[in-house]
Design an enzyme around this catalytic site. Structure first.
Site, mmCIF file in Angstrom:
data_model
loop_
_atom_site.group_PDB
_atom_site.id
_atom_site.type_symbol
_atom_site.label_atom_id
_atom_site.label_comp_id
_atom_site.label_asym_id
_atom_site.label_seq_id
_atom_site.Cartn_x
_atom_site.Cartn_y
_atom_site.Cartn_z
ATOM 1 N N ARG A 135 0.862 -1.177 0.000
ATOM 2 C CA ARG A 135 0.000 0.000 0.000
ATOM 3 C C ARG A 135 0.905 1.237 0.000
ATOM 4 O O ARG A 135 2.079 1.154 0.359
ATOM 5 C CB ARG A 135 -0.910 0.006 1.230
ATOM 6 C CG ARG A 135 -1.834 -1.196 1.315
ATOM 7 C CD ARG A 135 -2.621 -1.225 2.607
ATOM 8 N NE ARG A 135 -3.534 -2.364 2.656
ATOM 9 C CZ ARG A 135 -3.199 -3.567 3.110
ATOM 10 N NH1 ARG A 135 -1.971 -3.772 3.563
ATOM 11 N NH2 ARG A 135 -4.074 -4.553 3.115
ATOM 12 N N LYS A 160 -1.874 -2.223 7.362
ATOM 13 C CA LYS A 160 -3.296 -2.010 7.606
ATOM 14 C C LYS A 160 -3.733 -2.806 8.830
ATOM 15 O O LYS A 160 -3.388 -3.964 8.996
ATOM 16 C CB LYS A 160 -4.112 -2.452 6.388
ATOM 17 C CG LYS A 160 -5.582 -2.087 6.489
ATOM 18 C CD LYS A 160 -6.308 -2.400 5.200
ATOM 19 C CE LYS A 160 -7.765 -1.992 5.299
ATOM 20 N NZ LYS A 160 -8.508 -2.295 4.046
ATOM 21 N N HIS A 225 -2.486 1.957 -5.671
ATOM 22 C CA HIS A 225 -3.188 0.701 -5.388
ATOM 23 C C HIS A 225 -3.353 -0.143 -6.649
ATOM 24 O O HIS A 225 -3.475 -1.368 -6.561
ATOM 25 C CB HIS A 225 -4.549 0.990 -4.755
ATOM 26 C CG HIS A 225 -4.896 0.031 -3.655
ATOM 27 N ND1 HIS A 225 -4.178 -0.061 -2.472
ATOM 28 C CD2 HIS A 225 -5.868 -0.915 -3.567
ATOM 29 C CE1 HIS A 225 -4.705 -0.995 -1.715
ATOM 30 N NE2 HIS A 225 -5.718 -1.533 -2.348
ATOM 31 N N ARG A 228 -0.574 -2.457 -6.667
ATOM 32 C CA ARG A 228 -0.794 -3.549 -5.707
ATOM 33 C C ARG A 228 -1.736 -4.605 -6.308
ATOM 34 O O ARG A 228 -1.476 -5.801 -6.208
ATOM 35 C CB ARG A 228 -1.361 -2.979 -4.410
ATOM 36 C CG ARG A 228 -1.749 -4.026 -3.370
ATOM 37 C CD ARG A 228 -2.139 -3.342 -2.060
ATOM 38 N NE ARG A 228 -2.913 -4.194 -1.188
ATOM 39 C CZ ARG A 228 -2.407 -5.116 -0.374
ATOM 40 N NH1 ARG A 228 -1.103 -5.311 -0.344
ATOM 41 N NH2 ARG A 228 -3.188 -5.841 0.397
ATOM 42 N N HIS A 245 -2.813 -21.622 -0.320
ATOM 43 C CA HIS A 245 -3.907 -20.729 -0.708
ATOM 44 C C HIS A 245 -3.606 -20.082 -2.042
ATOM 45 O O HIS A 245 -2.512 -19.582 -2.268
ATOM 46 C CB HIS A 245 -4.106 -19.623 0.342
ATOM 47 C CG HIS A 245 -4.489 -20.150 1.681
ATOM 48 N ND1 HIS A 245 -5.690 -20.770 1.924
ATOM 49 C CD2 HIS A 245 -3.824 -20.167 2.867
ATOM 50 C CE1 HIS A 245 -5.752 -21.125 3.196
ATOM 51 N NE2 HIS A 245 -4.628 -20.788 3.780
ATOM 52 N N TYR A 254 -2.238 -14.990 7.503
ATOM 53 C CA TYR A 254 -1.393 -15.846 8.323
ATOM 54 C C TYR A 254 -0.092 -15.138 8.676
ATOM 55 O O TYR A 254 0.871 -15.155 7.912
ATOM 56 C CB TYR A 254 -1.101 -17.159 7.592
ATOM 57 C CG TYR A 254 -2.315 -18.050 7.525
ATOM 58 C CD1 TYR A 254 -2.499 -19.090 8.428
ATOM 59 C CD2 TYR A 254 -3.300 -17.824 6.579
ATOM 60 C CE1 TYR A 254 -3.622 -19.887 8.377
ATOM 61 C CE2 TYR A 254 -4.431 -18.620 6.520
ATOM 62 C CZ TYR A 254 -4.581 -19.650 7.415
ATOM 63 O OH TYR A 254 -5.697 -20.433 7.358
#
Length: 280
Positions: A135, A160, A225, A228, A245, A254
């Site tokens: 970010r 964040k 963004h 990102r 994942h 995680y």
């Protein structure tokens, strides 16, 4: 200096006790103050009907979804925590989340865009943003000591939600950062302000993005963004899986993910042909 009212001071203390980030604290206090000014009365003298009328006012002014829900969060906190009115917060409705697909650049578009960014510091900061999916605020606050070349990871502090995490350090990015360091000799902050008295402001990166878009004459609205989103998309297109994942959003939940796994994860930045020496 204006004196802080006891009510505002209590709200600030409530926010601090719950260890909410300084940014969140400022945002909540700001939105409650705007609500109070709209009616010209102290917010503890206002109730649900005023909240509802204020929400309708904001919607009528086409305030963004993010600002609407920041206002809701602030008012729910104020009434539920600071005033202890447990009956009210649940009645303050959130705005429906808009379903919009993010703008994503192709690999070639990323290269062209980054090469159009003016200034060594801004260009390298945005290269870093894409290379590890940061970010704007996370990239701006990177410190030189966050770069761990021995384990090929970068430490992101207080991202964040006030969470720390590790991200991969691209070999190509590492070489660029080494050249950048030799050219600019930054102190504590990897991307410092021009006066050296702190980190670059996140808005500076946004301005650099807009300038690059204008220079290229592109129709897409490319923001920090966007880089990102593009990183996440390119990572998944490459079939990268962390902890089993395929969802990057799930993976980042995680905090205990092995730094060895992260360090071995290839960044899509390494698939781009970028100049090692960042032009000025």
């Amino acid at each position: 200096m204006a004196q802080i009212s006891p009510l505002r001071q209590r709200m600030i203390e409530d926010l601090t006790i719950r260890n909410l980030s300084p940014e969140t604290q400022r945002s909540y206090v700001h939105h409650v103050a705007k609500f109070s000014r709209f009616f010209g009365r102290s917010p503890d003298q206002l109730g649900y009907e005023e909240v509802r009328a204020y929400q309708a006012h904001l919607v009528g002014r086409r305030v963004s979804w993010g600002a609407l829900n920041q206002t809701v969060c602030a008012l729910r906190f104020f009434y539920g925590v600071t005033l202890g009115r447990s009956d009210l917060p649940e009645r303050i409705a959130y705005a429906r989340t808009p379903r919009k697909l993010p703008i994503v650049l192709s690999a070639d578009e990323v290269v062209g865009f980054l090469q159009a960014v003016k200034g060594t510091r801004n260009r390298v900061a945005l290269m870093t943003t894409y290379a590890v999916g940061l970010r704007a605020a996370e990239a701006a606050r990177l410190q030189v000591t966050d770069i761990d070349s021995s384990r090929m990871i970068i430490r992101i502090e207080q991202g964040k939600g006030g969470k720390d995490r590790y991200v991969m350090l691209s070999p190509q990015l590492l070489e660029i950062l080494r050249v950048y360091w030799r050219l600019t000799k930054p102190g504590r902050w990897l991307f410092p302000r021009r006066d050296g008295r702190g980190p670059i402001h996140p808005q500076t990166l946004g301005i650099a993005c807009r300038a690059a878009c204008e220079f290229l004459g592109v129709e897409k609205r490319v923001t920090v963004h966007t880089l990102r989103h593009s990183f996440a998309t390119h990572l998944l297109e490459a079939g990268t899986v962390l902890l089993g994942h395929r969802s990057l959003a799930t993976t980042t939940l995680y905090a205990q993910v092995s730094t060895a796994v992260i360090g071995r994860t290839a960044s899509p930045f390494d698939q781009l042909r970028m100049e090692i020496t960042p032009p000025g």
